[in-house]
Design a protein around this motif. Sequence first.
Motif, PDB file in Angstrom:
ATOM      1  N   SER A  73     115.247  67.403  82.492  1.00  0.00           N
ATOM      2  CA  SER A  73     114.798  68.244  81.720  1.00  0.00           C
ATOM      3  C   SER A  73     113.054  67.627  81.356  1.00  0.00           C
ATOM      4  O   SER A  73     113.304  66.473  81.065  1.00  0.00           O
ATOM      5  CB  SER A  73     115.347  68.879  80.573  1.00  0.00           C
ATOM      6  OG  SER A  73     117.337  68.940  80.772  1.00  0.00           O
ATOM      7  N   ALA A  74     112.622  69.088  81.374  1.00  0.00           N
ATOM      8  CA  ALA A  74     111.507  69.032  80.021  1.00  0.00           C
ATOM      9  C   ALA A  74     111.331  67.892  78.809  1.00  0.00           C
ATOM     10  O   ALA A  74     113.001  67.943  78.145  1.00  0.00           O
ATOM     11  CB  ALA A  74     110.675  70.359  79.746  1.00  0.00           C
ATOM     12  N   MET A  75     111.057  67.040  78.325  1.00  0.00           N
ATOM     13  CA  MET A  75     110.765  66.327  77.454  1.00  0.00           C
ATOM     14  C   MET A  75     110.980  67.036  75.617  1.00  0.00           C
ATOM     15  O   MET A  75     109.490  67.840  76.031  1.00  0.00           O
ATOM     16  CB  MET A  75     109.993  65.248  76.893  1.00  0.00           C
ATOM     17  CG  MET A  75     109.114  64.462  78.232  1.00  0.00           C
ATOM     18  SD  MET A  75     107.675  63.408  78.284  1.00  0.00           S
ATOM     19  CE  MET A  75     108.431  62.365  79.703  1.00  0.00           C
ATOM     20  N   GLY A  88     107.094  71.456  82.601  1.00  0.00           N
ATOM     21  CA  GLY A  88     107.518  70.733  82.002  1.00  0.00           C
ATOM     22  C   GLY A  88     108.148  69.708  83.037  1.00  0.00           C
ATOM     23  O   GLY A  88     108.577  68.283  81.922  1.00  0.00           O
ATOM     24  N   GLU A  89     109.049  69.723  83.271  1.00  0.00           N
ATOM     25  CA  GLU A  89     110.140  69.227  84.437  1.00  0.00           C
ATOM     26  C   GLU A  89     109.263  67.775  84.982  1.00  0.00           C
ATOM     27  O   GLU A  89     108.906  66.883  85.430  1.00  0.00           O
ATOM     28  CB  GLU A  89     111.366  70.369  84.922  1.00  0.00           C
ATOM     29  CG  GLU A  89     112.055  70.540  84.402  1.00  0.00           C
ATOM     30  CD  GLU A  89     112.259  71.217  82.886  1.00  0.00           C
ATOM     31  OE1 GLU A  89     111.551  72.219  82.960  1.00  0.00           O
ATOM     32  OE2 GLU A  89     112.996  71.174  82.266  1.00  0.00           O
ATOM     33  N   LEU A  90     108.505  68.652  85.293  1.00  0.00           N
ATOM     34  CA  LEU A  90     107.893  68.350  86.695  1.00  0.00           C
ATOM     35  C   LEU A  90     106.608  66.870  86.163  1.00  0.00           C
ATOM     36  O   LEU A  90     107.013  65.843  86.147  1.00  0.00           O
ATOM     37  CB  LEU A  90     106.603  69.179  87.227  1.00  0.00           C
ATOM     38  CG  LEU A  90     107.075  70.189  88.548  1.00  0.00           C
ATOM     39  CD1 LEU A  90     106.139  71.073  88.807  1.00  0.00           C
ATOM     40  CD2 LEU A  90     107.938  69.188  89.258  1.00  0.00           C
ATOM     41  N   GLY A  97     119.454  75.264  82.355  1.00  0.00           N
ATOM     42  CA  GLY A  97     119.923  75.177  83.108  1.00  0.00           C
ATOM     43  C   GLY A  97     119.802  73.745  83.730  1.00  0.00           C
ATOM     44  O   GLY A  97     120.114  73.543  84.929  1.00  0.00           O
ATOM     45  N   SER A  98     119.490  72.194  83.047  1.00  0.00           N
ATOM     46  CA  SER A  98     119.892  71.629  84.184  1.00  0.00           C
ATOM     47  C   SER A  98     120.794  71.227  83.795  1.00  0.00           C
ATOM     48  O   SER A  98     121.533  70.452  84.889  1.00  0.00           O
ATOM     49  CB  SER A  98     118.468  70.807  82.883  1.00  0.00           C
ATOM     50  OG  SER A  98     117.475  71.239  83.166  1.00  0.00           O
ATOM     51  N   ASP A  99     121.901  71.518  83.180  1.00  0.00           N
ATOM     52  CA  ASP A  99     122.871  71.467  83.423  1.00  0.00           C
ATOM     53  C   ASP A  99     123.922  71.175  84.740  1.00  0.00           C
ATOM     54  O   ASP A  99     124.802  70.941  85.606  1.00  0.00           O
ATOM     55  CB  ASP A  99     124.430  71.199  82.370  1.00  0.00           C
ATOM     56  CG  ASP A  99     123.564  70.640  81.010  1.00  0.00           C
ATOM     57  OD1 ASP A  99     123.241  69.657  81.037  1.00  0.00           O
ATOM     58  OD2 ASP A  99     124.844  71.651  79.811  1.00  0.00           O
TER      59      ASP A  99
HETATM   60  N1  LIG Z   1     113.766  72.477  80.255  1.00  0.00           N
HETATM   61  C1  LIG Z   1     114.767  73.680  79.873  1.00  0.00           C
HETATM   62  C2  LIG Z   1     116.080  73.186  80.718  1.00  0.00           C
HETATM   63  C3  LIG Z   1     117.043  72.390  80.181  1.00  0.00           C
HETATM   64  O1  LIG Z   1     118.309  72.080  80.400  1.00  0.00           O
HETATM   65  O2  LIG Z   1     116.538  71.324  79.412  1.00  0.00           O
HETATM   66  P1  LIG Z   1     117.879  71.147  78.119  1.00  0.00           P
HETATM   67  O3  LIG Z   1     118.548  69.795  79.310  1.00  0.00           O
HETATM   68  O4  LIG Z   1     116.840  69.639  76.889  1.00  0.00           O
HETATM   69  O5  LIG Z   1     118.369  71.663  77.431  1.00  0.00           O
HETATM   70  C4  LIG Z   1     114.644  74.470  78.667  1.00  0.00           C
HETATM   71  O6  LIG Z   1     114.678  73.916  77.693  1.00  0.00           O
HETATM   72  O7  LIG Z   1     115.390  75.324  79.200  1.00  0.00           O
END
Ligand SMILES: N[C@@H](CC(=O)OP(=O)(O)O)C(=O)O
Length: 414
Positions: free
Chosen positions: A37-39, A119-121, A197-199
């Motif tokens: 995911s984004a940092m 953010g993710e890139l 949504g990264s999960d």
């Molecule tokens: N970066 C995105 C996607 C995400 O899943 O992030 P995290 O894994 O930090 O919840 C968000 O914050 O929505």
Amino acid sequence: MKVYKFGGASVKDAESIRNVVRVLKHEGFENTLIIISAMGKMTNAFEKVVHAYYHKSEDLRAEIEVVRDFHIDLVENLFEEKQPILVEIELLFGQLSGFLAKNKTTDYNFIYDQVVGYGELLSTKIISSYLNIAGITNNWIDVRDFIKTDSTYRNASVNWQQTCDNIKTLDTHNLYITQGFLGSNSKSKSTTLGREGSDYSAAIFAFCLNAESVTIWKDVDGVLNADPRYFEKTILLKQISYSEAIEMAFYGASVIHPKTLKPLENKKIPLNVRSFYNLENNGSTVSKGQHLSPEIPCFILKREQILVSISALDFSFMVEHNLSDIFRILHDCKLKVNLIQNSALSFSVCLEDKFNNFDAFLLKITPKYNVTFVNNVSLYTIRHANQNAINLVEKKGTVLLKQATKGTVQLIMQ
Ligand SMILES: N[C@@H](CC(=O)OP(=O)(O)O)C(=O)O
Ligand SMILES: Nc1ncnc2c1ncn2[C@@H]1O[C@H](COP(=O)(O)OP(=O)(O)O)[C@@H](O)[C@H]1O
């Protein structure tokens, strides 16, 4: 193949990224695809960029500087030889500026998806490059070439056929690093799968790869019986069935994104939730046919809810025709309904106002109905509830509404 997911909390600073190397070296990283995911809170920071751009605010430049400085500072702390990665970062910021300068559309959701994905890139470019230097040779891939979606910006639906066809071209012997949260539509425009949504991205890859498992790395020991930020003495749930996890995610347990579980359940792919600090702990496993272990009450808290009570202006009964009218207005205003309670003369709903539409809702509904509401209430859901668990929640404030179904008790508290 295994799929790992590192969320924002696990890559929030240089120290955390060094810890990712420790995790991978301890756990092994052969035949693995890693979603990142984004940092830290960078998606929130990019949302501010979108907001400033959309409203033509003079803060735009400063908001872009916040995200730029964050990544540059992190690179300064993480890398000895900074030049190559700094060039990559500048390239991405150049693309972002190019989009902002050329864009003509006023579709907020479209603009949002073209911007927040940076953010993710950025995070994957930086981490992939750092892992290569640390001896973990990997291939960075652009997830937008793999996850194909429709054009519902900010909440895109996956085209499973195309996505799986793309993902099946990957060589399962490699180590891949790619972005969570993102996809692209048939016009190759970026889309996003919904906040956090990264999960779900990890589940999509696992489904298409018939992966042996998915592991989500967290700052907690696994799925606990309550959010440790709001409950003391939480207990680790070692085994959870898919249906139990789906129920928990549905009621709002933010530790797993709700859309993640179904694709995994369909292919019986186990989901591990583990601590990136405490590698000796096996964490939680969500898999088929498991009883909840230990079987204890589980608490799910949703904050910042609005409790609305609605009755007819002429004190007539609240029945099908006015209920359907109210639901249509709720739907039009994109208000999420988390609990409903109905009596002869009044109808109560607990709402979540993600898109700041509550005032618009009031404008539409007050000419037709009597409406009262209480802002900023909390919705507690207790699964496997017992009297002690209910007492614990009732001590947290004043009970405004209580509802019980088999084994699940919900309380709205002020
Ligand atoms: N970066 C995105 C996607 C995400 O899943 O992030 P995290 O894994 O930090 O919840 C968000 O914050 O929505
Ligand atoms: N039932 C639960 N079990 C464990 N953690 C939970 C639970 N409910 C909420 N959380 C919270 O989820 C946090 C981890 O999620 P999050 O910060 O979104 O991680 P990431 O950025 O890695 O996706 C934990 O620190 C914890 O406060």
